[in-house]
Motif scaffolding. Structure first.
Motif, PDB file in Angstrom:
ATOM      1  N   ILE A  93       0.846  -1.203   0.000  1.00 27.78           N
ATOM      2  CA  ILE A  93       0.000   0.000   0.000  1.00 27.78           C
ATOM      3  C   ILE A  93       0.877   1.247   0.000  1.00 27.78           C
ATOM      4  O   ILE A  93       0.616   2.210  -0.694  1.00 27.78           O
ATOM      5  N   PRO A  95       4.567   1.612  -0.741  1.00 27.39           N
ATOM      6  CA  PRO A  95       5.795   0.893  -1.151  1.00 27.39           C
ATOM      7  C   PRO A  95       7.092   1.574  -0.729  1.00 27.39           C
ATOM      8  O   PRO A  95       8.145   0.964  -0.847  1.00 27.39           O
TER       9      PRO A  95
ATOM     10  N   THR B  30       7.349  11.565   6.750  1.00 31.43           N
ATOM     11  CA  THR B  30       6.147  11.552   5.941  1.00 31.43           C
ATOM     12  C   THR B  30       5.163  12.581   6.462  1.00 31.43           C
ATOM     13  O   THR B  30       5.080  12.835   7.652  1.00 31.43           O
ATOM     14  N   PHE B 123      12.993   8.016  -8.774  1.00 32.48           N
ATOM     15  CA  PHE B 123      12.714   8.158  -7.344  1.00 32.48           C
ATOM     16  C   PHE B 123      11.482   7.352  -6.944  1.00 32.48           C
ATOM     17  O   PHE B 123      11.074   7.370  -5.791  1.00 32.48           O
ATOM     18  N   GLU B 125       8.784   3.898  -6.711  1.00 31.29           N
ATOM     19  CA  GLU B 125       8.883   2.582  -6.088  1.00 31.29           C
ATOM     20  C   GLU B 125       8.297   1.536  -7.021  1.00 31.29           C
ATOM     21  O   GLU B 125       9.032   0.855  -7.709  1.00 31.29           O
ATOM     22  N   LEU B 126       6.958   1.416  -7.027  1.00 28.03           N
ATOM     23  CA  LEU B 126       6.316   0.451  -7.909  1.00 28.03           C
ATOM     24  C   LEU B 126       5.845   1.178  -9.160  1.00 28.03           C
ATOM     25  O   LEU B 126       5.441   2.333  -9.098  1.00 28.03           O
ATOM     26  N   ASP B 242       3.635  10.423  -2.641  1.00 28.54           N
ATOM     27  CA  ASP B 242       4.028   9.481  -1.585  1.00 28.54           C
ATOM     28  C   ASP B 242       4.288   8.101  -2.182  1.00 28.54           C
ATOM     29  O   ASP B 242       4.530   7.141  -1.454  1.00 28.54           O
ATOM     30  N   ASP B 243       4.165   7.978  -3.504  1.00 27.91           N
ATOM     31  CA  ASP B 243       4.346   6.709  -4.207  1.00 27.91           C
ATOM     32  C   ASP B 243       3.400   5.619  -3.711  1.00 27.91           C
ATOM     33  O   ASP B 243       3.647   4.439  -3.926  1.00 27.91           O
ATOM     34  N   SER B 244       2.325   6.035  -3.058  1.00 27.16           N
ATOM     35  CA  SER B 244       1.353   5.064  -2.546  1.00 27.16           C
ATOM     36  C   SER B 244       0.090   5.085  -3.404  1.00 27.16           C
ATOM     37  O   SER B 244       0.014   5.831  -4.377  1.00 27.16           O
ATOM     38  N   PHE B 245      -0.864   4.271  -3.010  1.00 21.37           N
ATOM     39  CA  PHE B 245      -2.075   4.076  -3.811  1.00 21.37           C
ATOM     40  C   PHE B 245      -3.299   4.525  -3.017  1.00 21.37           C
ATOM     41  O   PHE B 245      -3.442   4.192  -1.844  1.00 21.37           O
TER      42      PHE B 245
END
Ligand SMILES: [Cu+2]
Lengths: 104, 389
Positions: A93, A95, B30, B123, B125-126, B242-245
Motif C-alpha cells: 500500500i 511501497p 512523511t 525516485f 517505487e512500484l 508518496d508513491d502510494s495508492f
C-alpha cells in the motif's frame, strides 16, 4: 539403532529449534523500524502494525515470495524465512516502506 | 561520483539542484502524521530536492548504458511493426506523456489508461498506475511485449537488434562480454529513464530561500496545499508524491490496485499518486484522462470524491473559495521546471547489405531471403503480413 537415530533426530530438531529466533519489526509512521536486518535461516519475523492505518507485508524476491494481505492497525503478522538469500520486503500500500532481510 | 558525472544530459540543471540543497534537510518525515501546527517554514523543509539520483545496486549508472537506453527509448524498431517507440507515448514534448486522455498502441488499439509521465521515475517505487511492476527494469519489457502497445515478439527482438550493426557495438560497449540480451535491453532503458529528472523550478528556488521566485498567490496556494486542502496527505515531498495508492473517488469502474491486492478494501479503485512536477504540461489528468484541466481537478477534490468504502480517509469536501482554488493552481504552476531539453537521438542505421532489411523486418524470412516471392517482398516492405509460397 532405531533408538539412536530417533535421539539424534530429536537432538537435531531441538538444536535448530533453539537457534531459530524471533525478531520483531515495528510498522510506525509509514516506516519499518529497520531498513536492513540479518537473520538466520529458519528465523521468524513478527511484523507489528503500530500505526493508525492499514499496512501490508510482502516480497516478490524470486524464491522468497509471500504476501500477508491486509494488516489492520494494532495487529501483528509473522513470517518464517526458511531459505537463505536476500529478501526485499515491503508494504504494497505504501511501497516506500521497505526492509531488506539477509537470510544466512 | 557526482550527479553531474552520472547524468548525461541536464548535468548543469542537476548541479544547480545540489547547490540548492540545504544540508541536513534531507531527512524529511512523511507528511501524514505531522503535527497540525507547522509553520510555512517547517513545511518548506519537507520539499527540499534530493542531491543525488538513486540508481539500484543491480543496475548502476554508466554513461554508455544511459546513451544506449536513450536510443532504444526513441527507436520504433523495438515494436513489432517497427513504428511505435516508447517516446511515441512517453513524448518529451508533453513532459513524457502523450497529451491524450488515453493513448493508442499497435494498430491504433485504444489503451485502457492514460499514459503516465516517466519523469522522476528514478525516485519511484512500484511502476504503473496499479503498481504491478516492481522496478523500471521489469516495467520496460512489459509494453514491448504487450499486444495492445508495441506488440513485439520478445524472442525476435534480440535478433532484430543484432541485425542493426550499430547496436551490436553499442551493447558490447555498455555490457562488455554480454552484448544484446533481453535483460540488457531493459537495463539500458531503465538507466536512461532514471536520467529523466525534472529541472529546477521556481518553486525550488523559493524553497532554497529566494522569496522573489514565486508570487504571493502561489505562496498562499502552498499553505492551502499543506493545510486546508490536505493535498500533502498524498502529494508529499519534493516530487509531490508518496508513491502510494489511494482511491480519490473518480467514478469509473477501473479498480486499479484492487486487481493486484484483491482483499484490501482501501486498494479498490486505488491508483498511484502521480508526481505534480511539470503537471501543467500534462493535461488531461487522472488515470482515465477524465479531468481536462487543473481547475477541474481542484473542483473534483473540492467535492470530496465519490463516497464508497474504498475512498481514502484523506478525502473530504474542502469548501474552497474561488480565490483559494486559484491560489492552488498558481502554486502548481510554480512546479514547472526549467527542464533540460532532451535531444532526439541519432539511431544506428539499418544494415544495407543484401536482404538485411528482410532480416530486420522478419528475422525468420531474412535467412532464406533469396526465395521470398516478389509479392512478399513488397508486402513486408509495407509491414503487411505475408505467407511465403
Ligand atoms: Cu503500509
Amino acid at each position: 539403532m532405531k533408538f539412536a537415530l530417533a535421539t539424534l533426530l530429536a537432538a537435531g530438531f531441538m538444536a535448530s529449534g533453539a537457534l531459530a529466533a524471533e525478531h520483531t519489526v515495528s510498522q510506525e509512521r509509514k516506516k519499518f523500524s529497520e531498513r536492513k536486518m540479518t537473520i538466520a535461516v529458519g528465523d521468524t519475523v513478527n511484523f507489528v502494525n503500530n500505526d493508525k492505518i492499514t499496512h501490508n507485508v510482502y516480497s516478490s524476491s524470486s524464491g522468497h515470495k509471500f504476501d500477508m494481505g491486509a494488516q489492520a492497525p494494532g495487529t501483528a503478522a509473522k513470517h518464517t524465512f526458511s531459505k537463505p538469500g536476500k529478501v526485499k520486503v515491503r508494504c504494497a500500500i505504501h511501497p516506500k516502506m521497505k526492509i531488506t532481510l539477509k537470510v544466512e | 561520483m557526482t550527479v553531474a558525472d552520472r547524468i548525461t544530459r541536464g548535468a548543469a540543471a542537476l548541479t544547480v539542484a545540489i547547490l540548492l540543497n540545504a544540508p541536513g534537510a534531507a531527512s524529511a518525515t512523511t507528511a501524514g502524521e505531522k503535527a497540525v501546527e507547522m509553520s510555512r517554514q517547517d513545511w518548506k523543509a519537507e520539499y527540499v530536492r534530493p542531491s543525488e539520483v538513486p540508481f539500484p545496486e543491480e543496475n548502476p549508472y554508466t554513461r554508455d548504458k544511459a546513451d544506449l537506453g536513450h536510443k532504444l527509448f526513441f527507436d520504433p524498431r523495438l515494436s513489432g511493426a517497427n513504428y511505435i517507440s516508447c517516446a511515441t507515448c512517453h513524448n518529451p514534448s508533453f513532459s513524457w506523456g502523450d497529451g491524450l486522455p488515453t493513448g493508442f498502441g499497435h494498430k491504433m488499439t485504444p489503451l485502457g489508461r492514460r499514459t503516465p509521465t516517466i519523469l522522476n521515475t528514478a525516485f519511484g517505487e512500484l511502476m504503473m498506475w496499479d503498481g504491478r511492476f516492481d522496478s523500471l527494469e521489469q516495467q520496460a519489457l512489459g509494453p514491448m511485449a504487450a499486444a495492445a502497445e508495441m506488440n513485439q515478439q520478445m524472442e525476435s527482438i534480440v535478433e532484430e537488434l543484432k541485425a542493426v550493426p550499430g547496436y551490436v557495438s553499442l551493447f558490447n560497449l555498455a555490457f562488455p562480454g554480454e552484448g544484446i540480451t533481453v535483460p540488457n535491453i531493459a537495463k539500458a532503458i531503465a538507466t536512461f529513464e532514471r536520467t529523466v529528472v525534472s529541472g529546477v523550478a521556481p518553486f525550488d528556488l523559493w524553497i532554497a530561500g529566494d522569496e522573489t521566485a514565486i508570487g504571493d498567490a502561489a505562496k498562499r496556494g502552498f499553505d492551502l496545499f499543506n493545510n486546508k486542502a490536505n493535498c500533502v496527505a498524498c502529494h508529499s515531498g519534493w516530487n509531490l508524491t508518496d508513491d502510494s495508492f489511494h482511491d480519490i473517488g473518480l467514478s469509473d469502474d477501473d479498480i486499479g490496485r484492487g486487481a493486484v491486492l484483491k482483499t484490501i478494501v482501501k486498494m479498490q479503485h486505488a491508483f498511484k499518486t502521480p508526481t505534480l512536477r511539470n503537471v501543467v504540461s500534462r493535461a488531461p489528468y487522472m488515470h482515465d484522462g477524465s479531468l481536462a484541466t487543473l481547475a477541474d481537478v481542484i473542483d473534483h477534490y473540492d467535492g470530496g470524491g465519490k463516497q464508497r468504502p474504498s475512498l481514502s480517509d484523506d478525502m473530504h469536501a474542502l469548501k474552497l473559495t474561488a480565490d483559494e482554488k486559484a491560489d492552488l493552481i498558481a502554486f502548481m504552476r510554480t512546479l514547472d521546471g526549467n527542464d533540460p531539453v532532451v535531444a532526439v537521438p541519432v539511431l544506428p542505421a539499418n544494415d544495407q547489405s543484401p536482404n538485411a532489411w528482410l532480416r530486420r523486418v522478419s528475422p525468420a524470412a531474412g535467412s532464406g531471403g533469396g526465395e521470398v516471392s516478389p509479392e512478399c517482398r513488397v508486402a513486408r516492405l509495407h509491414l503487411r503480413p505475408c505467407t511465403p509460397e
